[in-house]
Design a protein around this motif. Structure first.
Motif, PDB file in Angstrom:
ATOM      1  N   HIS A 151       0.837  -1.277   0.051  1.00 49.76           N
ATOM      2  CA  HIS A 151       0.147   0.295  -0.243  1.00 49.76           C
ATOM      3  C   HIS A 151       0.617   1.051  -0.152  1.00 49.76           C
ATOM      4  O   HIS A 151       0.475   2.180   0.737  1.00 49.76           O
ATOM      5  CB  HIS A 151      -0.728   0.415   1.331  1.00 49.76           C
ATOM      6  N   PRO A 152       2.120   1.537  -0.499  1.00 53.11           N
ATOM      7  CA  PRO A 152       2.504   2.776  -0.878  1.00 53.11           C
ATOM      8  C   PRO A 152       1.962   4.335  -1.020  1.00 53.11           C
ATOM      9  O   PRO A 152       2.583   4.725  -0.627  1.00 53.11           O
ATOM     10  CB  PRO A 152       3.449   2.649  -2.178  1.00 53.11           C
ATOM     11  N   ALA A 153       0.801   3.950  -1.967  1.00 53.34           N
ATOM     12  CA  ALA A 153      -0.210   4.922  -2.016  1.00 53.34           C
ATOM     13  C   ALA A 153      -0.290   5.755  -0.483  1.00 53.34           C
ATOM     14  O   ALA A 153      -0.839   7.164  -0.426  1.00 53.34           O
ATOM     15  CB  ALA A 153      -1.653   5.182  -3.648  1.00 53.34           C
ATOM     16  N   SER A 154      -1.052   4.813   0.233  1.00 52.69           N
ATOM     17  CA  SER A 154      -1.222   5.128   1.393  1.00 52.69           C
ATOM     18  C   SER A 154      -0.282   5.005   2.610  1.00 52.69           C
ATOM     19  O   SER A 154      -1.020   5.324   4.189  1.00 52.69           O
ATOM     20  CB  SER A 154      -2.825   4.327   1.538  1.00 52.69           C
ATOM     21  N   ALA A 155       0.486   4.780   2.088  1.00 52.84           N
ATOM     22  CA  ALA A 155       1.940   4.713   3.436  1.00 52.84           C
ATOM     23  C   ALA A 155       2.312   5.995   3.857  1.00 52.84           C
ATOM     24  O   ALA A 155       2.470   6.719   3.085  1.00 52.84           O
ATOM     25  CB  ALA A 155       2.782   3.871   3.151  1.00 52.84           C
ATOM     26  N   GLU A 156       2.709   6.478   4.882  1.00 52.09           N
ATOM     27  CA  GLU A 156       3.209   7.350   5.513  1.00 52.09           C
ATOM     28  C   GLU A 156       4.685   7.131   4.525  1.00 52.09           C
ATOM     29  O   GLU A 156       5.679   6.503   3.776  1.00 52.09           O
ATOM     30  CB  GLU A 156       4.076   7.057   6.044  1.00 52.09           C
ATOM     31  N   PRO A 157       4.924   8.505   4.123  1.00 54.38           N
ATOM     32  CA  PRO A 157       5.902   9.381   3.291  1.00 54.38           C
ATOM     33  C   PRO A 157       7.131   8.764   3.713  1.00 54.38           C
ATOM     34  O   PRO A 157       8.235   8.475   2.085  1.00 54.38           O
ATOM     35  CB  PRO A 157       5.649  11.121   3.029  1.00 54.38           C
ATOM     36  N   ALA A 158       7.909   8.462   4.408  1.00 52.07           N
ATOM     37  CA  ALA A 158       8.899   8.905   5.111  1.00 52.07           C
ATOM     38  C   ALA A 158       8.931   6.782   5.039  1.00 52.07           C
ATOM     39  O   ALA A 158      10.834   6.580   4.748  1.00 52.07           O
ATOM     40  CB  ALA A 158       9.286   8.617   6.634  1.00 52.07           C
ATOM     41  N   ARG A 159       7.883   6.406   4.896  1.00 49.41           N
ATOM     42  CA  ARG A 159       8.146   4.738   4.739  1.00 49.41           C
ATOM     43  C   ARG A 159       8.969   4.553   3.549  1.00 49.41           C
ATOM     44  O   ARG A 159       9.781   3.860   3.268  1.00 49.41           O
ATOM     45  CB  ARG A 159       6.902   3.961   5.173  1.00 49.41           C
ATOM     46  N   VAL A 160       7.913   5.043   2.861  1.00 47.32           N
ATOM     47  CA  VAL A 160       8.260   5.400   1.285  1.00 47.32           C
ATOM     48  C   VAL A 160       9.472   5.342   1.101  1.00 47.32           C
ATOM     49  O   VAL A 160      10.014   5.113   0.468  1.00 47.32           O
ATOM     50  CB  VAL A 160       6.291   5.596   0.560  1.00 47.32           C
ATOM     51  N   PHE A 161       9.850   6.747   1.216  1.00 51.16           N
ATOM     52  CA  PHE A 161      11.143   6.825   0.725  1.00 51.16           C
ATOM     53  C   PHE A 161      12.441   5.842   1.476  1.00 51.16           C
ATOM     54  O   PHE A 161      13.574   5.428   1.024  1.00 51.16           O
ATOM     55  CB  PHE A 161      11.022   8.677   1.003  1.00 51.16           C
ATOM     56  N   ASP A 162      11.849   5.809   2.895  1.00 47.42           N
ATOM     57  CA  ASP A 162      12.991   4.484   3.550  1.00 47.42           C
ATOM     58  C   ASP A 162      13.366   3.403   2.856  1.00 47.42           C
ATOM     59  O   ASP A 162      14.400   2.848   2.425  1.00 47.42           O
ATOM     60  CB  ASP A 162      12.553   4.487   4.714  1.00 47.42           C
ATOM     61  N   HIS A 163      12.059   3.242   2.147  1.00 44.95           N
ATOM     62  CA  HIS A 163      11.360   1.820   1.014  1.00 44.95           C
ATOM     63  C   HIS A 163      13.139   2.132   0.211  1.00 44.95           C
ATOM     64  O   HIS A 163      13.870   1.158  -0.041  1.00 44.95           O
ATOM     65  CB  HIS A 163      10.675   1.460   0.870  1.00 44.95           C
ATOM     66  N   ALA A 164      12.724   3.136  -0.774  1.00 43.04           N
ATOM     67  CA  ALA A 164      13.325   3.455  -1.888  1.00 43.04           C
ATOM     68  C   ALA A 164      14.912   3.716  -1.809  1.00 43.04           C
ATOM     69  O   ALA A 164      15.411   2.883  -2.833  1.00 43.04           O
ATOM     70  CB  ALA A 164      12.576   5.093  -2.466  1.00 43.04           C
ATOM     71  N   ALA A 165      15.182   4.533  -0.459  1.00 43.88           N
ATOM     72  CA  ALA A 165      16.892   4.423  -0.523  1.00 43.88           C
ATOM     73  C   ALA A 165      16.935   2.955   0.070  1.00 43.88           C
ATOM     74  O   ALA A 165      18.612   2.563  -0.457  1.00 43.88           O
ATOM     75  CB  ALA A 165      16.723   5.109   0.625  1.00 43.88           C
ATOM     76  N   MET A 166      16.279   2.062   0.577  1.00 45.05           N
ATOM     77  CA  MET A 166      16.492   0.748   0.642  1.00 45.05           C
ATOM     78  C   MET A 166      16.871  -0.065  -0.499  1.00 45.05           C
ATOM     79  O   MET A 166      18.394  -0.855  -0.834  1.00 45.05           O
ATOM     80  CB  MET A 166      15.840   0.584   1.722  1.00 45.05           C
ATOM     81  N   VAL A 167      16.037  -0.183  -1.620  1.00 48.31           N
ATOM     82  CA  VAL A 167      16.368  -0.938  -3.092  1.00 48.31           C
ATOM     83  C   VAL A 167      17.133  -0.164  -3.321  1.00 48.31           C
ATOM     84  O   VAL A 167      18.215  -0.691  -3.937  1.00 48.31           O
ATOM     85  CB  VAL A 167      15.063  -0.024  -3.469  1.00 48.31           C
ATOM     86  N   GLU A 168      17.798   0.976  -3.315  1.00 44.73           N
ATOM     87  CA  GLU A 168      19.399   1.706  -3.840  1.00 44.73           C
ATOM     88  C   GLU A 168      20.430   0.873  -3.927  1.00 44.73           C
ATOM     89  O   GLU A 168      20.938   0.668  -4.439  1.00 44.73           O
ATOM     90  CB  GLU A 168      19.120   2.924  -4.067  1.00 44.73           C
ATOM     91  N   HIS A 169      20.007   0.793  -1.965  1.00 41.27           N
ATOM     92  CA  HIS A 169      20.859   0.520  -1.175  1.00 41.27           C
ATOM     93  C   HIS A 169      21.574  -0.477  -2.208  1.00 41.27           C
ATOM     94  O   HIS A 169      23.043  -1.224  -1.693  1.00 41.27           O
ATOM     95  CB  HIS A 169      20.959   0.288   0.037  1.00 41.27           C
TER      96      HIS A 169
END
Length: 266
Positions: free
Chosen positions: A31-49
């Motif tokens: 549910h990225p569309a309704s998740a807290e923005p910080a959680r989504v940004f953290d997930h994206a940073a983790m994927v890039e890592h």
């Protein structure tokens, strides 16, 4: 094939970066569309890592992504070649990560998946529906959003097939889609869960009153269709879509068998 689970977000859990790993799979953020923005940004940073590690060591990365990336849906089934163009800042951050991965031309598969459902686990959808119904509470679900529910087992089987072929030399990188057969609204899906659960519990002598399912309307002009075209996954890796109704019935039967055995509370 040996599969191990690690948490890249945990500094002390570095097993995923050790030698001897053939590929890394990153599960979708629910549910990225309704998740807290910080959680989504953290997930994206983790994927890039994780991707940076994969690129350095010539490892394939398989990143599973929610179909909510296609924020506005589409009149026709959404093809794999289309790049999502969401308005939401969190979703745009995920798109930026995907674009970076594609630009690097490293070994990668971005697998966009329909709404996932399973009988257990975090964000598995079914447990929340079942618990709400058993508590005789009302479930509110959209009746004007059309999606392709996808069982977690179908996703697991698809990933297994893809990884085995990669292990044997397949190099068909890029974006793919996986969704259950027969587009349906979340309201209709939840109503089907209620109907089947009521029937199965009654058949095992575990009758009890259930909550109701209420329809919500968010798109008043016409339904928003978020249906994925999965043809490329079939043609490239031979992965067939699975009917969500069959998967749902099997999972609910298993849950009711556990209930009859006293393994879950009813």
């Amino acid at each position: 094939m040996s599969i191990e689970t690690y948490d890249p977000a945990t500094p002390d859990d570095l097993g995923w970066s050790q030698p001897g790993i053939d590929a890394i799979v990153v599960p979708p953020l629910a549910h990225p569309a309704s998740a807290e923005p910080a959680r989504v940004f953290d997930h994206a940073a983790m994927v890039e890592h994780v991707f940076a590690h994969c690129a350095r060591h010539d490892l394939p990365l398989v990143w599973c992504v929610s179909d909510q990336m296609f924020e506005a849906g589409g009149d026709e089934p959404i093809k794999e070649c289309l790049i999502p163009e969401p308005i939401d800042s969190g979703l745009r951050r995920l798109v930026k990560t995907g674009s970076m991965i594609r630009a690097r031309k490293a070994k990668h598969i971005i697998l966009r998946v329909g709404p996932l459902f399973g009988i257990e686990g975090e964000d598995a959808w079914l447990p929340n529906i079942i618990d709400t119904l058993l508590a005789q509470k009302t479930i509110s679900a959209p009746q004007d959003v059309v999606v392709g529910p996808t069982s977690v087992e179908a996703l697991s089987m698809a990933l297994t097939g893809i990884l085995l072929q990669i292990n044997y030399g397949a190099t068909h990188w890029g974006a793919y889609h996986l969704a259950g057969i027969e587009p349906v609204t979340p309201f209709a899906f939840s109503s089907m869960v209620r109907t089947q659960l009521d029937t199965l519990l009654s058949g095992q002598g575990l009758e009890r009153p259930l909550g109701d399912v209420r329809a919500l309307s968010h798109h008043h002009d016409q339904p928003m269709r978020r249906v994925l075209n999965c043809q490329r996954l079939l043609e490239t890796y031979g992965v067939h879509q699975r009917p969500w109704r069959v998967e749902l019935e099997r999972l609910l039967k298993h849950w009711c068998e556990q209930a009859q055995a006293g393994e879950v509370n009813v």
